[in-house]
Design an enzyme around this catalytic site. Structure first.
Site, PDB file in Angstrom:
ATOM      1  N   SER A 235       0.828  -1.203   0.000  1.00  0.00           N
ATOM      2  CA  SER A 235       0.000   0.000   0.000  1.00  0.00           C
ATOM      3  C   SER A 235       0.862   1.253   0.000  1.00  0.00           C
ATOM      4  O   SER A 235       0.555   2.239  -0.703  1.00  0.00           O
ATOM      5  CB  SER A 235      -0.927  -0.011   1.218  1.00  0.00           C
ATOM      6  N   ILE A 237       3.865   1.595  -1.236  1.00  0.00           N
ATOM      7  CA  ILE A 237       4.474   1.747  -2.563  1.00  0.00           C
ATOM      8  C   ILE A 237       3.486   2.393  -3.530  1.00  0.00           C
ATOM      9  O   ILE A 237       3.847   3.312  -4.289  1.00  0.00           O
ATOM     10  CB  ILE A 237       4.946   0.376  -3.094  1.00  0.00           C
ATOM     11  N   PHE A 238       2.228   1.957  -3.508  1.00  0.00           N
ATOM     12  CA  PHE A 238       1.222   2.536  -4.394  1.00  0.00           C
ATOM     13  C   PHE A 238       0.962   4.004  -4.047  1.00  0.00           C
ATOM     14  O   PHE A 238       0.814   4.845  -4.942  1.00  0.00           O
ATOM     15  CB  PHE A 238      -0.070   1.735  -4.312  1.00  0.00           C
ATOM     16  N   HIS A 239       0.895   4.313  -2.755  1.00  0.00           N
ATOM     17  CA  HIS A 239       0.695   5.707  -2.351  1.00  0.00           C
ATOM     18  C   HIS A 239       1.857   6.584  -2.827  1.00  0.00           C
ATOM     19  O   HIS A 239       1.642   7.710  -3.319  1.00  0.00           O
ATOM     20  CB  HIS A 239       0.555   5.812  -0.832  1.00  0.00           C
ATOM     21  N   GLU A 240       3.069   6.084  -2.682  1.00  0.00           N
ATOM     22  CA  GLU A 240       4.227   6.860  -3.105  1.00  0.00           C
ATOM     23  C   GLU A 240       4.247   7.049  -4.624  1.00  0.00           C
ATOM     24  O   GLU A 240       4.545   8.142  -5.114  1.00  0.00           O
ATOM     25  CB  GLU A 240       5.514   6.155  -2.648  1.00  0.00           C
TER      26      GLU A 240
END
Length: 329
Positions: A235, A237-240
Site C-alpha cells: 500500500s 508503494i502505491f501511495h508513493e
C-alpha cells in the site's frame, strides 16, 4: 502583477500534478483489477480441472455460474465499482429503484466545496511561500503551527472527496450497472484502533488486499504479523507512486507515512487489549475509554498531523524543485 503571475504559474503546476495523480490512480485501479481477474480465473481453472478429474469439489463452485472466461465479463468488471473479480457478484441485479437525481445534485454540491477549499490551499501556499521555504526549520511550535493551519482545510477536502467518491459516485455507478455489492465503506470514523480504520474506510481495496495478498501470504507459510507488514508495504508503494510520479520526484514521504501506521496499529491494539476490561479506564457514556483513546490517536496522527505534514512536505519539495529548474534555464 507579480502575485498574479506567480499565482498563474502555481495554478498550472497544480493542474498538472492533479491530472497526473488522477491518471496514476486510474492506472493503479486497472492494474489491481487485472491482477484480480487473472488470479481468480487461475483458481477457478484449477478447481475446474480437479472436478474434471473426478474429485468431489463441486461445493467449491457455484454451479449456477460455471467457470467461463469471456470478454463481456472482463469489460463489465473493468467498469464495475469493485476491485475483486467474482462471477456471482458481477451478475447484474434487478434495479430496485430508478436512479435518483438527488445523487447527481449531491455530487455537484460535494465537488463545489472541494474547489473552494482548494483555492484556500493555493492562496495560503502563495501567501506563505517565502516563510515556508524551509517548512520545518526553526522552533518546534512554529513548525506545529504550520501543520495545524493546514489541518482544517486538509481534513475538509479529504472528507468531501471521500463523500463524493465513496458515497455518491460509487453508488451512482453501481446503480447504473445494477451492481449488487454496495459495501464501499463502513463506519471508519468510529474506529477504535488504527487497524479497524484500515479495514473499514476503503472496502474495495481492503477486500483486494485480503484476497490477493494477505491470504496467499498465509497459505505460503508467512506469519500473520509479517503478512500485515507486507500489505502495508505494498500500500505504501502505491501511495508513493501516485504522488511521486506526477511530481517527478521520489521523496518517500507517503511511503514513510503509510509504514508509520504499523507501529500505530500495535500501540492502539495494545491499548485496546490491555484496558478492555480494566476498571481503571471504566466507561464513558456507555463507551469504553480505551476505545475513545484509540479513536483519538487515529484522528490525531492520521488526519490532524499526518496528512497536513505530508501535504506541506510535498508542496515545498515540488516548489523548490520547480524554482531550481527555472533558475537553471
Amino acid at each position: 502583477m507579480i502575485y498574479l503571475l506567480y499565482g498563474s504559474k502555481l495554478c498550472r503546476c497544480d493542474s498538472a500534478v492533479l491530472s497526473g495523480v488522477t491518471l496514476m490512480l486510474f492506472a493503479c485501479i486497472v492494474w489491481l483489477k487485472l491482477v484480480s481477474f487473472a488470479h481468480t480465473n487461475y483458481d477457478m481453472r484449477a478447481v475446474a480441472k480437479l472436478i474434471d478429474k473426478g474429485d468431489d469439489l463441486s461445493t467449491s463452485l457455484n454451479m449456477d455460474y460455471p467457470y467461463d472466461v469471456n470478454f463481456k465479463s472482463l469489460a463489465y468488471f473493468m467498469v464495475a465499482p469493485t476491485l475483486c473479480y467474482q462471477v456471482t457478484a458481477l451478475q447484474p441485479i434487478n434495479p430496485g429503484a430508478k436512479l435518483s437525481s438527488q445523487h447527481m445534485h449531491s455530487e455537484g454540491l460535494g465537488l463545489s466545496p472541494i474547489c473552494q477549499v482548494g483555492n484556500i490551499y493555493r492562496c495560503y501556499g502563495i501567501y506563505n511561500r517565502t516563510e515556508f521555504s524551509a517548512p520545518f526549520e526553526g522552533e518546534f511550535f512554529y513548525a506545529l503551527e504550520r501543520i495545524l493551519k493546514l489541518s482544517v482545510p486538509n481534513l475538509y477536502v479529504w472528507l468531501c472527496m471521500f463523500y463524493c467518491f465513496f458515497h455518491l459516485w460509487l453508488n451512482i455507478l453501481a446503480e447504473l450497472l445494477r451492481f449488487g455489492d454496495r459495501e464501499f465503506y463502513k463506519d471508519w470514523w468510529n474506529a477504535k484502533t488504527v487497524e479497524e480504520y484500515w479495514r473499514m474506510w476503503n472496502m474495495p481495496v481492503h477486500k483486494w488486499m485480503v484476497r490477493h495478498l494477505y491470504f496467499p501470504c498465509l497459505r505460503n507459510g508467512i506469519s500473520k504479523g509479517v503478512s500485515v507488514v507486507i500489505a502495508f508495504a505494498i500500500s505504501a508503494i502505491f501511495h508513493e507512486l501516485c504522488i511521486a510520479v506526477p511530481c517527478h520526484m521520489f521523496k518517500l514521504w507517503a511511503f514513510i507515512g503509510i509504514m508509520f501506521q504499523v507501529p500505530l496499529v500495535l500501540v492502539t491494539n495494545y491499548l485496546q487489549n490491555k484496558f478492555r476490561n480494566s476498571m481503571v479506564w471504566g466507561w464513558v457514556c456507555g463507551i469504553r475509554l480505551s476505545a475513545i483513546v484509540g479513536n483519538m490517536i487515529f484522528w490525531l496522527f492520521f488526519s490532524i498531523l499526518g496528512q497536513p505534514m505530508c501535504v506541506l512536505l510535498y508542496y515545498h519539495d515540488l516548489m523548490n524543485r520547480k524554482e531550481t529548474t527555472d533558475s537553471s534555464l
